[in-house]
Design a protein around this motif. Sequence first.
Motif, PDB file in Angstrom:
ATOM      1  N   LEU A  80     -16.629 -52.942  -3.349  1.00 44.53           N
ATOM      2  CA  LEU A  80     -17.055 -54.038  -2.481  1.00 44.53           C
ATOM      3  C   LEU A  80     -16.138 -54.182  -1.271  1.00 44.53           C
ATOM      4  CD1 LEU A  80     -18.141 -56.768  -5.062  1.00 44.53           C
ATOM      5  CD2 LEU A  80     -19.599 -55.366  -3.594  1.00 44.53           C
ATOM      6  N   PHE A  81     -14.845 -54.025  -1.479  1.00 52.27           N
ATOM      7  CA  PHE A  81     -13.910 -54.090  -0.353  1.00 52.27           C
ATOM      8  C   PHE A  81     -14.237 -53.025   0.687  1.00 52.27           C
ATOM      9  CE2 PHE A  81     -10.976 -56.733  -2.876  1.00 52.27           C
ATOM     10  CZ  PHE A  81     -10.576 -57.625  -1.891  1.00 52.27           C
ATOM     11  N   PHE A  85     -15.277 -53.747   4.599  1.00 54.26           N
ATOM     12  CA  PHE A  85     -14.161 -53.563   5.517  1.00 54.26           C
ATOM     13  C   PHE A  85     -14.153 -52.197   6.193  1.00 54.26           C
ATOM     14  CE2 PHE A  85     -12.587 -56.963   2.765  1.00 54.26           C
ATOM     15  CZ  PHE A  85     -12.083 -57.849   3.705  1.00 54.26           C
ATOM     16  N   VAL A  86     -14.963 -51.262   5.735  1.00 57.62           N
ATOM     17  CA  VAL A  86     -15.075 -49.958   6.394  1.00 57.62           C
ATOM     18  C   VAL A  86     -16.360 -49.962   7.213  1.00 57.62           C
ATOM     19  CG1 VAL A  86     -15.286 -47.482   6.073  1.00 57.62           C
ATOM     20  CG2 VAL A  86     -13.802 -48.806   4.563  1.00 57.62           C
ATOM     21  N   GLN A  87     -16.227 -49.732   8.510  1.00 58.81           N
ATOM     22  CA  GLN A  87     -17.377 -49.792   9.411  1.00 58.81           C
ATOM     23  C   GLN A  87     -17.547 -48.464  10.141  1.00 58.81           C
ATOM     24  OE1 GLN A  87     -19.304 -52.367   9.210  1.00 58.81           O
ATOM     25  NE2 GLN A  87     -17.874 -53.552   7.952  1.00 58.81           N
ATOM     26  N   PHE A  95     -24.654 -60.119   9.291  1.00 56.97           N
ATOM     27  CA  PHE A  95     -24.777 -61.569   9.247  1.00 56.97           C
ATOM     28  C   PHE A  95     -23.418 -62.174   9.556  1.00 56.97           C
ATOM     29  CE2 PHE A  95     -24.612 -65.652   7.011  1.00 56.97           C
ATOM     30  CZ  PHE A  95     -25.707 -66.278   7.583  1.00 56.97           C
ATOM     31  N   GLY A  96     -23.243 -62.637  10.782  1.00 60.38           N
ATOM     32  CA  GLY A  96     -21.960 -63.193  11.199  1.00 60.38           C
ATOM     33  C   GLY A  96     -20.876 -62.119  11.148  1.00 60.38           C
ATOM     34  N   PRO A  97     -19.740 -62.437  10.492  1.00 56.93           N
ATOM     35  CA  PRO A  97     -18.674 -61.428  10.393  1.00 56.93           C
ATOM     36  C   PRO A  97     -18.945 -60.367   9.329  1.00 56.93           C
ATOM     37  CG  PRO A  97     -18.021 -63.449   9.267  1.00 56.93           C
ATOM     38  CD  PRO A  97     -19.351 -63.736   9.922  1.00 56.93           C
ATOM     39  N   ILE A  98     -19.969 -60.576   8.502  1.00 59.65           N
ATOM     40  CA  ILE A  98     -20.281 -59.636   7.428  1.00 59.65           C
ATOM     41  C   ILE A  98     -21.186 -58.543   7.961  1.00 59.65           C
ATOM     42  CG2 ILE A  98     -21.322 -59.366   5.158  1.00 59.65           C
ATOM     43  CD1 ILE A  98     -20.658 -62.256   4.587  1.00 59.65           C
ATOM     44  N   ALA A 103     -20.951 -45.934   6.954  1.00 59.92           N
ATOM     45  CA  ALA A 103     -19.620 -45.481   6.544  1.00 59.92           C
ATOM     46  C   ALA A 103     -19.083 -46.306   5.383  1.00 59.92           C
ATOM     47  CB  ALA A 103     -18.662 -45.551   7.733  1.00 59.92           C
ATOM     48  N   GLY A 104     -19.363 -47.627   5.397  1.00 61.17           N
ATOM     49  CA  GLY A 104     -18.894 -48.481   4.311  1.00 61.17           C
ATOM     50  C   GLY A 104     -19.536 -48.127   2.987  1.00 61.17           C
TER      51      GLY A 104
END
Length: 266
Positions: A80-81, A85-87, A95-98, A103-104
Motif C-alpha cells: 500500500l505504501f 507514494f511511488v508515482q 483524488f486530491g493528494p491521493i 509505476a505505483g
Amino acid sequence: MIAIFGRYWPGTSPLHRMDPRAKLLLAFFVMVVIFSAQSFWGLAVCAAFVFGFFACARIPLVQAIRSVGLLFFIVVVAALFNVFFVQGGTVFFHFGPIQVSEAGLYQAAFIGCRLSLLLLSMSLLTLTTTTLDITDAFEYLLTPFERFGLPAHELSMMMGIALRFLPQFAFELQTIHRAQVSRGANFSNSPWKGGLHMVGSLMVPLFTSAFRHAETLSLAMDSRCYHGGVGRTRLAPLAYGPLDRRALAVIVVMFVLVLATNFIPR
C-alpha cells in the motif's frame, strides 16, 4: 497439524538433516539472492527454487502459506505504501493528494512478491529446524564477535524464546477471539469502530498473557540458578557435509540465474 511460523515440522528430508549452522547461513544467502532480483523474471526464478525447497522438505505448500499467514499484513502494508507514494506512468486514480499510477502498482506488486518469498524462505528454516538447533546455530555464528563485547549467548537466547512463544501467542490469539465471539461480541456492525474495538479486546488480554509468561519464565530460570549458559554443551566445529555442499551448489545456481534475468529487458 497446522503449521505456524516458529513451529517445527517433523521430517527426515535432506533439509531436515542438514547442519543447522549451514542451514542458517544458506537461508541468509537465499535472502541475498531474493534481494538481488530486479525484475519479475528474477522473482519467478526465486519462487521456483523456494517452492522446490518446500517440495524437497516434503512440506505441503498450503501449510507453508499458513505458517506465514499472520505475517502477511507486513506485505499488505508495504504494498500500500508503494501504491500511494511511488508515482509514474499512466494515472489510474486521482483524488486530491491521493494518486494511483502505473509505476505505483508495478512497484507494489514487485515488493509484495519479494516480501512473500522472503517470509516463505525464512519459514522454511523454522519448519525444518528445531528452535533449540536454531538458537545454538545462531550463538555459534556470533561467538567470534564476543571478543568485541557482543553478548552472543544472550542474543541467541532472546531469539530462541521469541521463536518458542510465536506459536503460543498465535494459539492464544485464536482462543481469545473465540472467547470474545462466544460471549456475544459482534464486530461487523461498523467496520472502523468495530475493528478498533476488536483490536483492543484482543490485544489487551494477549499482552497480559505475554507478560505473565515472561514472568513465569524468569522465575523458572532464577529457580534453576541460570548463569548465562555456563557449563552448557557447545556445538562441535562446523564441517560442511555432502548435503551442505549440494545445497550451496543449488543456491549458487539460483544466484547465477537470478543475475542473468536482470539483463532481460522489461
